[in-house]
Write a protein that holds these residues in place. Structure first.
Motif, PDB file in Angstrom:
ATOM      1  N   THR A  73       0.828  -1.202   0.000  1.00 38.82           N
ATOM      2  CA  THR A  73       0.000   0.000   0.000  1.00 38.82           C
ATOM      3  C   THR A  73       0.864   1.255   0.000  1.00 38.82           C
ATOM      4  OG1 THR A  73      -1.736  -1.186   1.193  1.00 38.82           O
ATOM      5  CG2 THR A  73      -1.820   1.212   1.248  1.00 38.82           C
ATOM      6  N   ILE A  74       1.927   1.252   0.785  1.00 38.15           N
ATOM      7  CA  ILE A  74       2.852   2.390   0.817  1.00 38.15           C
ATOM      8  C   ILE A  74       3.490   2.596  -0.555  1.00 38.15           C
ATOM      9  CG2 ILE A  74       5.079   3.161   1.729  1.00 38.15           C
ATOM     10  CD1 ILE A  74       4.244   1.928   4.417  1.00 38.15           C
ATOM     11  N   ARG A  75       3.883   1.526  -1.186  1.00 39.95           N
ATOM     12  CA  ARG A  75       4.516   1.636  -2.508  1.00 39.95           C
ATOM     13  C   ARG A  75       3.553   2.249  -3.518  1.00 39.95           C
ATOM     14  NH1 ARG A  75       6.355  -3.729  -5.697  1.00 39.95           N
ATOM     15  NH2 ARG A  75       4.081  -3.961  -5.648  1.00 39.95           N
ATOM     16  N   ARG A  76       2.312   1.815  -3.489  1.00 37.24           N
ATOM     17  CA  ARG A  76       1.331   2.300  -4.463  1.00 37.24           C
ATOM     18  C   ARG A  76       0.871   3.723  -4.177  1.00 37.24           C
ATOM     19  NH1 ARG A  76      -3.253  -2.073  -4.282  1.00 37.24           N
ATOM     20  NH2 ARG A  76      -4.249  -0.572  -5.680  1.00 37.24           N
ATOM     21  N   GLY A  77       0.722   4.063  -2.902  1.00 37.75           N
ATOM     22  CA  GLY A  77       0.135   5.347  -2.556  1.00 37.75           C
ATOM     23  C   GLY A  77       1.116   6.471  -2.291  1.00 37.75           C
ATOM     24  N   TRP A  78       2.372   6.130  -1.988  1.00 38.00           N
ATOM     25  CA  TRP A  78       3.361   7.164  -1.684  1.00 38.00           C
ATOM     26  C   TRP A  78       4.525   7.165  -2.671  1.00 38.00           C
ATOM     27  CZ3 TRP A  78       8.250   6.180   1.218  1.00 38.00           C
ATOM     28  CH2 TRP A  78       9.000   7.352   1.390  1.00 38.00           C
ATOM     29  N   ILE A  79       5.150   6.007  -2.875  1.00 37.78           N
ATOM     30  CA  ILE A  79       6.335   5.965  -3.726  1.00 37.78           C
ATOM     31  C   ILE A  79       5.987   6.198  -5.192  1.00 37.78           C
ATOM     32  CG2 ILE A  79       8.263   4.539  -4.529  1.00 37.78           C
ATOM     33  CD1 ILE A  79       8.174   3.089  -1.846  1.00 37.78           C
ATOM     34  N   LYS A  80       4.970   5.503  -5.695  1.00 36.52           N
ATOM     35  CA  LYS A  80       4.640   5.576  -7.120  1.00 36.52           C
ATOM     36  C   LYS A  80       4.310   6.991  -7.592  1.00 36.52           C
ATOM     37  CE  LYS A  80       5.265   1.440  -8.819  1.00 36.52           C
ATOM     38  NZ  LYS A  80       6.248   1.219  -9.922  1.00 36.52           N
ATOM     39  N   PRO A  81       3.489   7.772  -6.856  1.00 36.33           N
ATOM     40  CA  PRO A  81       3.228   9.132  -7.319  1.00 36.33           C
ATOM     41  C   PRO A  81       4.496   9.972  -7.459  1.00 36.33           C
ATOM     42  CG  PRO A  81       1.570   8.491  -5.720  1.00 36.33           C
ATOM     43  CD  PRO A  81       2.605   7.410  -5.719  1.00 36.33           C
ATOM     44  N   PHE A  82       5.425   9.848  -6.512  1.00 29.32           N
ATOM     45  CA  PHE A  82       6.689  10.570  -6.640  1.00 29.32           C
ATOM     46  C   PHE A  82       7.484  10.058  -7.835  1.00 29.32           C
ATOM     47  CE2 PHE A  82       6.118  12.204  -2.322  1.00 29.32           C
ATOM     48  CZ  PHE A  82       6.734  13.436  -2.407  1.00 29.32           C
ATOM     49  N   GLU A  83       7.540   8.747  -7.984  1.00 28.97           N
ATOM     50  CA  GLU A  83       8.292   8.167  -9.091  1.00 28.97           C
ATOM     51  C   GLU A  83       7.724   8.616 -10.435  1.00 28.97           C
ATOM     52  OE1 GLU A  83      10.128   3.812 -10.289  1.00 28.97           O
ATOM     53  OE2 GLU A  83       8.158   3.906  -9.324  1.00 28.97           O
ATOM     54  N   GLU A  84       6.419   8.625 -10.553  1.00 31.81           N
ATOM     55  CA  GLU A  84       5.782   9.030 -11.812  1.00 31.81           C
ATOM     56  C   GLU A  84       5.997  10.507 -12.105  1.00 31.81           C
ATOM     57  OE1 GLU A  84       1.786   7.883 -11.077  1.00 31.81           O
ATOM     58  OE2 GLU A  84       2.163   5.739 -11.391  1.00 31.81           O
ATOM     59  N   TRP A  87      13.200  21.836  -5.659  1.00 32.53           N
ATOM     60  CA  TRP A  87      13.241  20.448  -6.099  1.00 32.53           C
ATOM     61  C   TRP A  87      12.839  20.257  -7.562  1.00 32.53           C
ATOM     62  CZ3 TRP A  87      15.565  17.212  -2.885  1.00 32.53           C
ATOM     63  CH2 TRP A  87      15.605  17.537  -1.530  1.00 32.53           C
ATOM     64  N   GLY A  88      12.390  21.323  -8.203  1.00 35.42           N
ATOM     65  CA  GLY A  88      11.943  21.193  -9.593  1.00 35.42           C
ATOM     66  C   GLY A  88      10.688  20.345  -9.725  1.00 35.42           C
ATOM     67  N   ILE A  89       9.851  20.343  -8.690  1.00 35.25           N
ATOM     68  CA  ILE A  89       8.639  19.519  -8.670  1.00 35.25           C
ATOM     69  C   ILE A  89       7.416  20.412  -8.833  1.00 35.25           C
ATOM     70  CG2 ILE A  89       7.187  18.006  -7.260  1.00 35.25           C
ATOM     71  CD1 ILE A  89       9.709  16.981  -5.897  1.00 35.25           C
ATOM     72  N   ASN A  90       6.551  20.051  -9.775  1.00 32.31           N
ATOM     73  CA  ASN A  90       5.254  20.708  -9.890  1.00 32.31           C
ATOM     74  C   ASN A  90       4.359  20.123  -8.808  1.00 32.31           C
ATOM     75  OD1 ASN A  90       2.476  21.250 -10.630  1.00 32.31           O
ATOM     76  ND2 ASN A  90       3.204  21.857 -12.657  1.00 32.31           N
ATOM     77  N   PHE A  91       4.156  20.872  -7.727  1.00 29.68           N
ATOM     78  CA  PHE A  91       3.451  20.333  -6.570  1.00 29.68           C
ATOM     79  C   PHE A  91       2.022  19.961  -6.912  1.00 29.68           C
ATOM     80  CE2 PHE A  91       1.020  20.344  -2.670  1.00 29.68           C
ATOM     81  CZ  PHE A  91       1.848  19.676  -1.789  1.00 29.68           C
ATOM     82  N   TYR A  92       1.353  20.759  -7.726  1.00 28.93           N
ATOM     83  CA  TYR A  92      -0.036  20.459  -8.039  1.00 28.93           C
ATOM     84  C   TYR A  92      -0.162  19.170  -8.852  1.00 28.93           C
ATOM     85  CZ  TYR A  92      -1.487  24.995  -6.198  1.00 28.93           C
ATOM     86  OH  TYR A  92      -1.750  26.062  -5.368  1.00 28.93           O
ATOM     87  N   ASN A  93       0.816  18.894  -9.713  1.00 31.59           N
ATOM     88  CA  ASN A  93       0.818  17.607 -10.423  1.00 31.59           C
ATOM     89  C   ASN A  93       1.010  16.460  -9.442  1.00 31.59           C
ATOM     90  OD1 ASN A  93       0.495  18.864 -12.873  1.00 31.59           O
ATOM     91  ND2 ASN A  93       2.588  18.541 -13.577  1.00 31.59           N
ATOM     92  N   LEU A  94       1.964  16.622  -8.525  1.00 32.04           N
ATOM     93  CA  LEU A  94       2.204  15.592  -7.513  1.00 32.04           C
ATOM     94  C   LEU A  94       0.963  15.415  -6.645  1.00 32.04           C
ATOM     95  CD1 LEU A  94       4.163  13.678  -5.998  1.00 32.04           C
ATOM     96  CD2 LEU A  94       4.858  15.664  -4.614  1.00 32.04           C
ATOM     97  N   GLN A  95       0.318  16.502  -6.301  1.00 33.32           N
ATOM     98  CA  GLN A  95      -0.899  16.449  -5.499  1.00 33.32           C
ATOM     99  C   GLN A  95      -1.991  15.654  -6.210  1.00 33.32           C
ATOM    100  OE1 GLN A  95      -3.060  20.210  -5.148  1.00 33.32           O
ATOM    101  NE2 GLN A  95      -3.255  19.881  -2.940  1.00 33.32           N
ATOM    102  N   THR A  96      -2.150  15.890  -7.499  1.00 34.38           N
ATOM    103  CA  THR A  96      -3.163  15.167  -8.277  1.00 34.38           C
ATOM    104  C   THR A  96      -2.859  13.678  -8.316  1.00 34.38           C
ATOM    105  OG1 THR A  96      -3.621  17.112  -9.648  1.00 34.38           O
ATOM    106  CG2 THR A  96      -4.247  14.960 -10.544  1.00 34.38           C
TER     107      THR A  96
END
Length: 295
Positions: A83-94, A275-284
């Motif tokens: 569950t952690i991998r799918r809900g936390w790691i994957k969004p960051f990785e993507e 960090w060069g991260i679009n936060f709203y994309n990560l949020q979505t």
């Protein structure tokens, strides 16, 4: 009416000894066991792919000896970690790639079956240590439907767990690259050690995302991050727009809404500039992953 028992989701980061540098004590178990299917899953799914390792068996001196804690049930480990991998790691990785995950995410997870009860009536559900380790508590309360993919069946516990992880990872990120000191000045004079006496709604009316955010500017910042990611953009908008009453301290509702919007903008700016991260994309992505897990 404020409950007598307030849940503290997080504790400050500690500078403990490396959890791997504990001598074994003969006859008391120590850190020796035969690897099984759980260990193979961790190796294949987390260690090889993301450079992470997980400690779920007890070791002498691993945790606070003054607390009454219990180990996690072994049948919880793969469902929780999946569950952690799918809900936390994957969004960051993507959003930012595998290299970011390998480099910046914590390398060591320590799993505990129970909560950690504190003298002030709070309960610690997670800690981050020195940018390397995250301890997660209350695993034995995690329930799943035994179906392919280990879809969780208890959405409040799942949301609580992910809020804890997002909070602690945000600590790790701003320990690596500090957020703007201007953030600390937004709610200056309003932080309090008595945050346990406030509800989240009362905190909202003073310009904070949660009651725990009132404890310090550092906790305020990471609670903003965790709340925004977990609730999604629409959910965070609801929190802000639902502030229609003035705070008990005299903060006008319009001011509280403006303060939360100012903090939101600074979080978005921090992720973009540092960090060069679009936060709203990560949020979505994060919100979509959570909804898929708890639907």
């Amino acid at each position: 009416m404020i409950p007598l028992l307030i849940f503290a989701l997080f504790a400050g980061c500690r500078k403990d000894d490396d959890p791997g540098n504990v001598d074994e004590i003969p006859g008391l178990g120590g850190d020796v066991w035969v690897e099984g299917p759980v260990d193979k899953w961790i190796e294949d799914s987390l260690t090889t792919t993301y450079n992470m390792t997980v400690k779920y068996k007890w070791e002498q001196g691993e945790l606070d000896p003054t607390k009454a804690l219990v180990p996690p049930h072994e049948d919880k480990i793969i469902p929780v970690l999946s569950t952690i991998r799918r809900g936390w790691i994957k969004p960051f990785e993507e959003e930012v790639g595998n290299l970011f995950v390998k480099r910046y995410t914590p390398k060591y997870f320590v799993l505990v079956g129970s909560s950690q009860y504190n003298m002030d009536g709070t309960i610690t559900l997670g800690t981050a240590e020195g940018g390397r380790t995250i301890e997660l508590y209350t695993l034995n309360d995690f329930r799943v439907n035994w179906m392919p993919g280990y879809v969780p069946s208890d959405s409040p516990n799942v949301k609580m767990m992910f809020h804890t992880i997002q909070h602690e990872f945000a600590h790790i990120m701003n320990q690596t690259v500090a957020y703007s000191p201007d953030f600390k000045r937004i709610s200056v004079g309003k932080y309090t050690g008595n945050w346990v006496n406030f509800t989240d709604q009362e905190a909202n009316r003073r310009g904070f995302p949660t009651a725990y955010a009132m404890s310090s500017s550092d906790e305020d910042f990471v609670e903003m991050v965790a709340t925004m990611l977990m609730e999604g953009r629409a959910g965070f908008d609801r929190i802000v727009n639902n502030i229609t009453e003035d705070g008990a301290d005299g903060t006008p509702a319009a001011t509280a809404r403006a303060v939360l919007r100012q903090k939101e903008a600074m979080v978005v700016e921090y992720y973009r500039n540092s960090w060069g991260i679009n936060f709203y994309n990560l949020q979505t992505r994060t919100r979509a992953a959570l909804v898929a897990l708890i639907k």
